[in-house]
Write a protein that holds these residues in place. Structure first.
Motif, mmCIF file in Angstrom:
data_model
loop_
_atom_site.group_PDB
_atom_site.id
_atom_site.type_symbol
_atom_site.label_atom_id
_atom_site.label_comp_id
_atom_site.label_asym_id
_atom_site.label_seq_id
_atom_site.Cartn_x
_atom_site.Cartn_y
_atom_site.Cartn_z
ATOM 1 N N ALA A 90 4.331 -11.310 -6.150
ATOM 2 C CA ALA A 90 5.586 -10.634 -6.473
ATOM 3 C C ALA A 90 6.077 -9.809 -5.283
ATOM 4 O O ALA A 90 7.273 -9.815 -4.956
ATOM 5 C CB ALA A 90 5.406 -9.739 -7.702
ATOM 6 N N ILE A 91 5.155 -9.126 -4.626
ATOM 7 C CA ILE A 91 5.518 -8.322 -3.452
ATOM 8 C C ILE A 91 5.987 -9.225 -2.315
ATOM 9 O O ILE A 91 7.009 -8.968 -1.678
ATOM 10 C CB ILE A 91 4.336 -7.431 -3.020
ATOM 11 N N GLU A 92 5.251 -10.289 -2.070
ATOM 12 C CA GLU A 92 5.621 -11.222 -1.009
ATOM 13 C C GLU A 92 7.006 -11.825 -1.268
ATOM 14 O O GLU A 92 7.850 -11.881 -0.359
ATOM 15 C CB GLU A 92 4.579 -12.335 -0.904
ATOM 16 N N ALA A 93 7.260 -12.247 -2.488
ATOM 17 C CA ALA A 93 8.563 -12.832 -2.828
ATOM 18 C C ALA A 93 9.689 -11.821 -2.630
ATOM 19 O O ALA A 93 10.765 -12.168 -2.135
ATOM 20 C CB ALA A 93 8.551 -13.341 -4.274
ATOM 21 N N TYR A 94 9.445 -10.580 -2.975
ATOM 22 C CA TYR A 94 10.460 -9.540 -2.794
ATOM 23 C C TYR A 94 10.778 -9.338 -1.314
ATOM 24 O O TYR A 94 11.945 -9.248 -0.927
ATOM 25 C CB TYR A 94 9.995 -8.227 -3.423
ATOM 26 N N LEU A 134 -3.560 -11.393 -7.617
ATOM 27 C CA LEU A 134 -2.786 -12.407 -6.910
ATOM 28 C C LEU A 134 -1.330 -12.407 -7.384
ATOM 29 O O LEU A 134 -0.408 -12.550 -6.578
ATOM 30 C CB LEU A 134 -3.415 -13.787 -7.097
ATOM 31 N N GLY A 135 -1.108 -12.207 -8.664
ATOM 32 C CA GLY A 135 0.248 -12.131 -9.192
ATOM 33 C C GLY A 135 1.035 -10.975 -8.594
ATOM 34 O O GLY A 135 2.212 -11.121 -8.245
ATOM 35 N N LEU A 136 0.384 -9.822 -8.449
ATOM 36 C CA LEU A 136 1.045 -8.672 -7.813
ATOM 37 C C LEU A 136 1.360 -8.974 -6.354
ATOM 38 O O LEU A 136 2.459 -8.683 -5.870
ATOM 39 C CB LEU A 136 0.165 -7.427 -7.920
ATOM 40 N N PHE A 137 0.407 -9.571 -5.664
ATOM 41 C CA PHE A 137 0.618 -9.928 -4.262
ATOM 42 C C PHE A 137 1.804 -10.880 -4.126
ATOM 43 O O PHE A 137 2.688 -10.690 -3.280
ATOM 44 C CB PHE A 137 -0.647 -10.572 -3.674
ATOM 45 N N VAL A 144 0.825 -1.208 0.000
ATOM 46 C CA VAL A 144 0.000 0.000 0.000
ATOM 47 C C VAL A 144 0.864 1.265 0.000
ATOM 48 O O VAL A 144 0.799 2.073 -0.915
ATOM 49 C CB VAL A 144 -0.965 0.010 1.206
ATOM 50 N N LEU A 145 1.682 1.416 1.025
ATOM 51 C CA LEU A 145 2.414 2.667 1.202
ATOM 52 C C LEU A 145 3.526 2.873 0.176
ATOM 53 O O LEU A 145 3.774 3.998 -0.252
ATOM 54 C CB LEU A 145 2.975 2.747 2.624
ATOM 55 N N ASP A 146 4.205 1.792 -0.222
ATOM 56 C CA ASP A 146 5.332 1.905 -1.148
ATOM 57 C C ASP A 146 5.049 1.305 -2.523
ATOM 58 O O ASP A 146 5.959 1.124 -3.331
ATOM 59 C CB ASP A 146 6.568 1.227 -0.551
ATOM 60 N N ALA A 147 3.793 1.007 -2.818
ATOM 61 C CA ALA A 147 3.444 0.312 -4.060
ATOM 62 C C ALA A 147 3.842 1.078 -5.315
ATOM 63 O O ALA A 147 4.309 0.477 -6.288
ATOM 64 C CB ALA A 147 1.949 0.007 -4.088
ATOM 65 N N GLU A 148 3.680 2.386 -5.320
ATOM 66 C CA GLU A 148 3.987 3.167 -6.521
ATOM 67 C C GLU A 148 5.465 3.093 -6.896
ATOM 68 O O GLU A 148 5.821 3.219 -8.062
ATOM 69 C CB GLU A 148 3.545 4.610 -6.350
ATOM 70 N N VAL A 149 6.323 2.912 -5.911
ATOM 71 C CA VAL A 149 7.758 2.800 -6.165
ATOM 72 C C VAL A 149 8.161 1.345 -6.399
ATOM 73 O O VAL A 149 8.953 1.039 -7.282
ATOM 74 C CB VAL A 149 8.560 3.394 -4.976
ATOM 75 N N LEU A 150 7.566 0.451 -5.626
ATOM 76 C CA LEU A 150 7.973 -0.952 -5.665
ATOM 77 C C LEU A 150 7.482 -1.705 -6.901
ATOM 78 O O LEU A 150 8.245 -2.453 -7.519
ATOM 79 C CB LEU A 150 7.495 -1.654 -4.392
ATOM 80 N N LEU A 151 6.234 -1.536 -7.279
ATOM 81 C CA LEU A 151 5.678 -2.326 -8.383
ATOM 82 C C LEU A 151 6.396 -2.122 -9.715
ATOM 83 O O LEU A 151 6.646 -3.106 -10.423
ATOM 84 C CB LEU A 151 4.181 -2.078 -8.524
ATOM 85 N N PRO A 152 6.769 -0.903 -10.101
ATOM 86 C CA PRO A 152 7.517 -0.778 -11.362
ATOM 87 C C PRO A 152 8.854 -1.521 -11.342
ATOM 88 O O PRO A 152 9.329 -1.963 -12.382
ATOM 89 C CB PRO A 152 7.745 0.734 -11.493
#
Length: 138
Positions: free
Chosen positions: A126-130, A121-124, A24-32
């Motif tokens: 990817a974040i979890e794995a990171y 779910l794919g985004l979730f 949520v808080l860092d998604a805009e930076v992390l997802l790209p």
């Protein structure tokens, strides 16, 4: 107008505070960084959304997509409600509710809903794995 909804529950070994911060808080930076190919190859050109509620203490987040080509002139808006809870094993239980508000008699089909859930779910994942690979990051 009709409303079509789905709920998704995902368990994780990552604590809620870390998942919330990353998702949520860092998604805009992390997802790209995590899924650049998904962002660059997206079939959608733009989307506007607003934050409806954010509660950092209770790990909840609600937002609404209200404009963009992803709505296909058939959906008025899409709302998302996300909550991260502590699981008994020290990890998280992530609960997401999503509602599609369709225009007129437009009906979303099962395949569209399945694809939307799979993308989320794919985004979730990817974040979890990171986070698991970089435990000191969050």
């Amino acid at each position: 107008m009709g409303v079509v909804s789905y709920e998704m529950v995902v368990n994780s070994s990552v604590p809620p505070a870390k998942l919330y911060k990353a998702s949520v808080l860092d998604a805009e930076v992390l997802l790209p960084k995590l899924v650049p190919q998904a962002i660059k190859s997206s079939q959608f050109k733009y989307m506007k959304h607003k934050v409806d509620a954010i509660d950092k203490e209770n790990f909840t987040f609600s937002h609404t997509v209200f404009e963009g080509d992803m709505l296909m002139n058939a959906i008025e808006k899409i709302t998302y409600d996300i909550k991260f809870e502590q699981s008994p094993d020290g990890g998280s239980i992530c609960k997401e509710g999503c509602k599609y508000y369709t225009i007129g008699d437009y009906e979303l089909n099962i395949e569209q809903l399945k694809a939307a859930k799979e993308r989320r779910l794919g985004l979730f994942n990817a974040i979890e794995a990171y986070i698991l690979a970089n435990p000191d990051t969050f």
